[in-house]
Design an enzyme around this catalytic site. Structure first.
Site, PDB file in Angstrom:
ATOM      1  N   ASP A 362      -0.729  24.386   4.306  1.00 41.21           N
ATOM      2  CA  ASP A 362       0.313  25.398   4.251  1.00 41.21           C
ATOM      3  C   ASP A 362       1.433  25.258   5.268  1.00 41.21           C
ATOM      4  O   ASP A 362       2.509  25.832   5.072  1.00 41.21           O
ATOM      5  CB  ASP A 362      -0.311  26.787   4.351  1.00 41.21           C
ATOM      6  CG  ASP A 362      -1.053  27.163   3.071  1.00 41.21           C
ATOM      7  OD1 ASP A 362      -0.753  26.560   2.025  1.00 41.21           O
ATOM      8  OD2 ASP A 362      -1.937  28.038   3.110  1.00 41.21           O
ATOM      9  N   TYR A 450      -1.375  33.339  -2.191  1.00 41.91           N
ATOM     10  CA  TYR A 450      -2.286  33.884  -1.184  1.00 41.91           C
ATOM     11  C   TYR A 450      -1.541  34.617  -0.080  1.00 41.91           C
ATOM     12  O   TYR A 450      -0.448  34.226   0.320  1.00 41.91           O
ATOM     13  CB  TYR A 450      -3.144  32.781  -0.551  1.00 41.91           C
ATOM     14  CG  TYR A 450      -4.574  32.830  -1.007  1.00 41.91           C
ATOM     15  CD1 TYR A 450      -5.428  33.835  -0.554  1.00 41.91           C
ATOM     16  CD2 TYR A 450      -5.083  31.907  -1.906  1.00 41.91           C
ATOM     17  CE1 TYR A 450      -6.742  33.910  -0.981  1.00 41.91           C
ATOM     18  CE2 TYR A 450      -6.395  31.969  -2.342  1.00 41.91           C
ATOM     19  CZ  TYR A 450      -7.223  32.977  -1.875  1.00 41.91           C
ATOM     20  OH  TYR A 450      -8.520  33.051  -2.309  1.00 41.91           O
ATOM     21  N   GLU A 551     -14.540  13.516  25.617  1.00 40.53           N
ATOM     22  CA  GLU A 551     -14.016  14.184  24.430  1.00 40.53           C
ATOM     23  C   GLU A 551     -14.912  13.969  23.216  1.00 40.53           C
ATOM     24  O   GLU A 551     -15.130  14.897  22.423  1.00 40.53           O
ATOM     25  CB  GLU A 551     -12.601  13.680  24.143  1.00 40.53           C
ATOM     26  CG  GLU A 551     -11.582  14.149  25.190  1.00 40.53           C
ATOM     27  CD  GLU A 551     -10.218  13.522  25.018  1.00 40.53           C
ATOM     28  OE1 GLU A 551      -9.213  14.190  25.316  1.00 40.53           O
ATOM     29  OE2 GLU A 551     -10.152  12.345  24.583  1.00 40.53           O
ATOM     30  N   ASN A 646      -9.513   8.120  22.316  1.00 40.96           N
ATOM     31  CA  ASN A 646      -9.624   7.437  23.612  1.00 40.96           C
ATOM     32  C   ASN A 646     -10.749   7.989  24.475  1.00 40.96           C
ATOM     33  O   ASN A 646     -11.016   7.477  25.562  1.00 40.96           O
ATOM     34  CB  ASN A 646      -8.296   7.488  24.378  1.00 40.96           C
ATOM     35  CG  ASN A 646      -7.778   8.911  24.526  1.00 40.96           C
ATOM     36  OD1 ASN A 646      -8.429   9.870  24.108  1.00 40.96           O
ATOM     37  ND2 ASN A 646      -6.609   9.044  25.126  1.00 40.96           N
ATOM     38  N   ASP A 654      -7.708  19.990  32.735  1.00 38.82           N
ATOM     39  CA  ASP A 654      -7.016  21.010  31.945  1.00 38.82           C
ATOM     40  C   ASP A 654      -7.420  20.785  30.488  1.00 38.82           C
ATOM     41  O   ASP A 654      -7.026  19.789  29.869  1.00 38.82           O
ATOM     42  CB  ASP A 654      -5.503  20.865  32.121  1.00 38.82           C
ATOM     43  CG  ASP A 654      -4.734  22.007  31.470  1.00 38.82           C
ATOM     44  OD1 ASP A 654      -5.370  22.912  30.902  1.00 38.82           O
ATOM     45  OD2 ASP A 654      -3.489  21.981  31.524  1.00 38.82           O
TER      46      ASP A 654
END
Length: 742
Positions: A362, A450, A551, A646, A654
């Site tokens: 959207d 919608y 990560e 990575n 942060d």
């Protein structure tokens, strides 16, 4: 002396809190949407650059250079924090401008950063991460292109006029009065990069036309910038594919194609309308309950800066993607730098070509600019503060959307907390309770059929709820017997198609500072010898904590076990009891992946692989999607997977949480005429987890304590007026619904 020191500390704390509020208010303008004068100044500046050769967006040709989108370009985080945390000067305001260059040998889309505002005098090209170019075919569709689509549909439907007239019982696309046909277009527009081929299905143009398909669908190739070169590639009618309109007409006339006729259209059939029907015992001469503010509002709005019961934040509604909150603080202490809507998708399945091709992404329809007027007493309480929004998308002037955002305080009709302390002798020792009021920030997006209702709820106890409620019309296609594998029959010839909604949010948490870590908590069973009965054993749960250091470790896949608690902590700060101060994310979602990993269109929505992924903050990773993904999901300019590829360290960094919520919707008869909001709301909570020393809502003076007095009569202790009072607006209901250029 001790008292003097204490007073000095209190004064310093108070002064510090006051200064933080002033800086927050001062900095909120950095996040405010572009003003009308700013938009007009940017347009005038760019149109004044001869080499750009810009023309009006609404000029009828497609091979032109024109502005497609204009919205605020956010400052870099560290620049903004210098203003918010140190009171420094605000960085110059800038605009992000999308220009489609169609009047050249190799058309392209280029984005620019224009500034400083309000009097721009420079511009530079804005690049996406990895300097990936934007393909011209991936641009969102415009009103001018729709005009040309209508023109070719008129030519197509004129050729099949007799077929459509007989099939529908007198409906036609042209030369009609009260029995007209309209259309819905499907995206993505093709099967691979560089294409611009759209399936279009015809519908009866009646109230609620989304659920009135007539069984005719056509595939149009509109890649060329000369509409005279557009072609029809396929036609679908009565479950049969044809290579051209002419082939269908020839076989229809010769009787090779079975002629079918829809049931006679009944003008009195209320099927797709909102007109009440059925029996109800609710009296019609009485209104239902209404919200009131007996002594007036308890929150304060200053442009885009809001304060309420310890909370403060700035907001904006990004034209491309919607509602965002910035610099969210509780009692002057930042909880999050940014919480923002990134993307909303609805991926469908079905038996007709339109149904099986429908994968709506959207932001590609500029869903933020689809924020229309809110109705008082329905969309928001009458007492709400209503705010106009201004957008610049596919236009030549800013467009004002009246009353498109609202802010209000409401009661949840549920105590925030309460306790009745029985004396087990027919009486009580005390009763204590606190009403649960919450501040609501709300807007909507109506993306064709919608309607999404976007909410932020701010609670007295430091909790934030981020929620979306889905309503509006279902996306329906023509019924075929095989269609029952993909949905439910909801009308004589209509199938409600199954689909999955997924919503993606960016949550940039700053818990007691920017250096945060991410932890999860699960439970493990332990088997212990019973210390007071050594012949026996005790089995119980034990906390198992995991610090995620990279990560990839903090990217949780759909279909895999999800931790019981996920929390962000500041390792260097503890509360009074020695626990690391933190906030946790609690999900209210039934989402799941919509396509296998790496399968064609899934490459454009790689964020949908993860209910939660945690990355290090980077200004170059500002969004997880783009307005170009809808029409080029196969090779997107923004790929969320690149953000975690990575596999960076996330300890004492942060951090940004990327949150995906959603639900499966198998339409059913009760979705007629519209999907209702109960049961169709998902989202997440941000909840303090040892962030405070105790529940911060203890600061609320709405608490009531009742104790029995010496004479047995209740002794009521409260800090707000004992008599509530009453007042409801005496204004008649009013709703306009228009939005205009200004």
């Amino acid at each position: 002396m001790r008292l003097l020191c204490l007073l000095q500390l209190v004064c310093l704390a108070g002064c510090g809190a006051s200064q933080a509020r002033d800086w927050a208010r001062h900095g909120a303008h950095m996040f405010a949407d572009l003003t009308v004068p700013e938009m007009k100044a940017v347009r005038a500046y760019l149109h004044g650059i001869p080499e750009m050769c810009l023309t009006d967006a609404h000029s009828k040709n497609l091979n032109k250079n024109s502005i497609l989108l204009m919205e605020l370009h956010l400052p870099k985080k560290q620049e903004a924090l210098r203003t918010l945390d140190r009171g420094k000067a605000k960085p110059p305001r800038q605009a992000r401008v999308v220009i489609q260059f169609g009047n050249q040998s190799k058309p392209n889309i280029t984005e620019y950063i224009v500034g400083p505002l309000p009097l721009p005098k420079s511009h530079k090209v804005k690049m996406f991460k990895g300097d990936k170019p934007i393909s011209f075919e991936s641009r969102p569709i415009t009103s001018v292109e729709y005009d040309h689509i209508i023109n070719i549909l008129q030519k197509i439907t004129n050729k099949v006029h007799k077929l459509l007239f007989e099939t529908t019982g007198g409906f036609s696309f042209t030369n009609c009065s009260n029995r007209c046909l309209t259309f819905s277009d499907i995206a993505p527009r093709g099967l691979g990069p560089g294409e611009r081929r759209t399936w279009i299905m015809l519908q009866k143009f009646v109230e609620g036309y989304f659920i009135h398909p007539v069984g005719f669908e056509v595939l149009i190739n509109h890649q060329d910038l000369d509409p005279e070169k557009w072609t029809v590639e396929k036609v679908w009618y009565d479950s049969t594919y044809f290579d051209s309109v002419e082939e269908l007409v020839e076989k229809f006339e010769s009787g090779i194609v079975d002629k079918f006729k829809l049931p006679d259209h009944d003008e009195n059939d209320l099927y797709s309308t909102y007109i009440p029907r059925g029996d109800s015992s609710t009296p019609t001469d009485k209104h239902g309950p209404k919200l009131v503010e007996p002594q007036g509002p308890r929150y304060h709005v200053d442009h885009n800066f809001v304060q309420y019961a310890g909370w403060s934040f700035a907001y904006r509604v990004r034209s491309s993607a919607g509602l965002q909150v910035f610099d969210l603080r509780f009692n002057g202490e930042r909880i999050a730098y940014e919480i923002s809507l990134q993307e909303a998708i609805a991926f469908y399945a079905g038996d007709t070509p339109a149904a099986m091709q429908t994968k709506y992404i959207d932001a590609g329809w500029a869903m933020g600019s689809s924020s229309f007027e809110l109705a008082p007493g329905i969309d928001c309480p009458e007492i709400a503060t209503f705010v106009d929004l201004y957008h610049y998308f596919d236009t030549d002037k800013p467009v004002r959307h009246k009353n498109a955002l609202c802010i209000f305080e409401m009661t949840t009709a549920m105590p925030l907390r309460r306790h009745f302390n029985s004396n087990f002798s027919g009486g009580y020792n005390f009763y204590g309770g606190l009403e649960n009021t919450v501040l609501v920030l709300r807007t909507t997006s109506t993306v064709y059929n919608y309607d999404y209702i976007w909410d932020f709820h701010f609670y007295l106890n430091g909790v934030v709820e981020v929620k979306v409620s889905a309503t509006g019309y279902i996306h329906a296609t023509f019924f075929t017997p095989n269609g029952l594998h993909y949905g439910s029959k909801v009308y004589n010839y209509v199938l409600g198609n199954l689909h999955t909604h997924l919503i993606h949010y960016k949550v940039d948490l700053d818990i007691a500072g920017q250096e945060n870590s991410f932890e999860t908590i699960d439970l493990k069973f332990v088997n212990l010898t019973n210390p007071w009965s050594p012949k026996n054993f005790i089995v119980q749960s034990k906390l198992h904590r995991t610090e995620h250091k990279t990560e990839r470790s903090a990217a949780f896949r759909f279909g895999k076990k999800f931790p019981r608690y996920v929390q962000f902590v500041n390792p260097s700060q503890s509360n009074k009891w020695g626990h690391k101060r933190g906030y946790r994310i609690q999900f209210n979602s039934h989402g799941h992946s919509v396509l296998p990993r790496g399968w064609k269109e899934e490459n454009g929505i790689t964020w949908s692989r993860y209910p939660l992924a945690v990355t290090r903050h980077k200004d170059s990773e500002a969004t997880s999607s783009s307005i170009y993904t809808q029409n080029n999901p196969w090779d997107p300019v923004v790929s969320f997977e690149d953000y975690i590829r990575n596999n960076e360290n996330i300890v004492n960094q942060d951090l940004v949480a990327w949150v995906t919520v959603g639900f499966l919707h198998v339409p059913h008869s009760e979705d007629i005429p519209n999907t209702a909001t109960p049961g169709n709301a998902v989202g997440f909570f941000l909840r303090p987890f040892n962030f405070f020393n105790e529940d911060p809502s203890l600061a609320s003076k709405s608490t009531v304590i009742v104790r029995p007095g010496p004479d047995g009569k209740p002794n009521i202790q409260r800090w707000t007026p004992s008599v509530v009072g009453h007042c409801v607006t005496n204004k008649s209901f009013f709703y306009d619904g228009t939005y205009t250029e200004v």
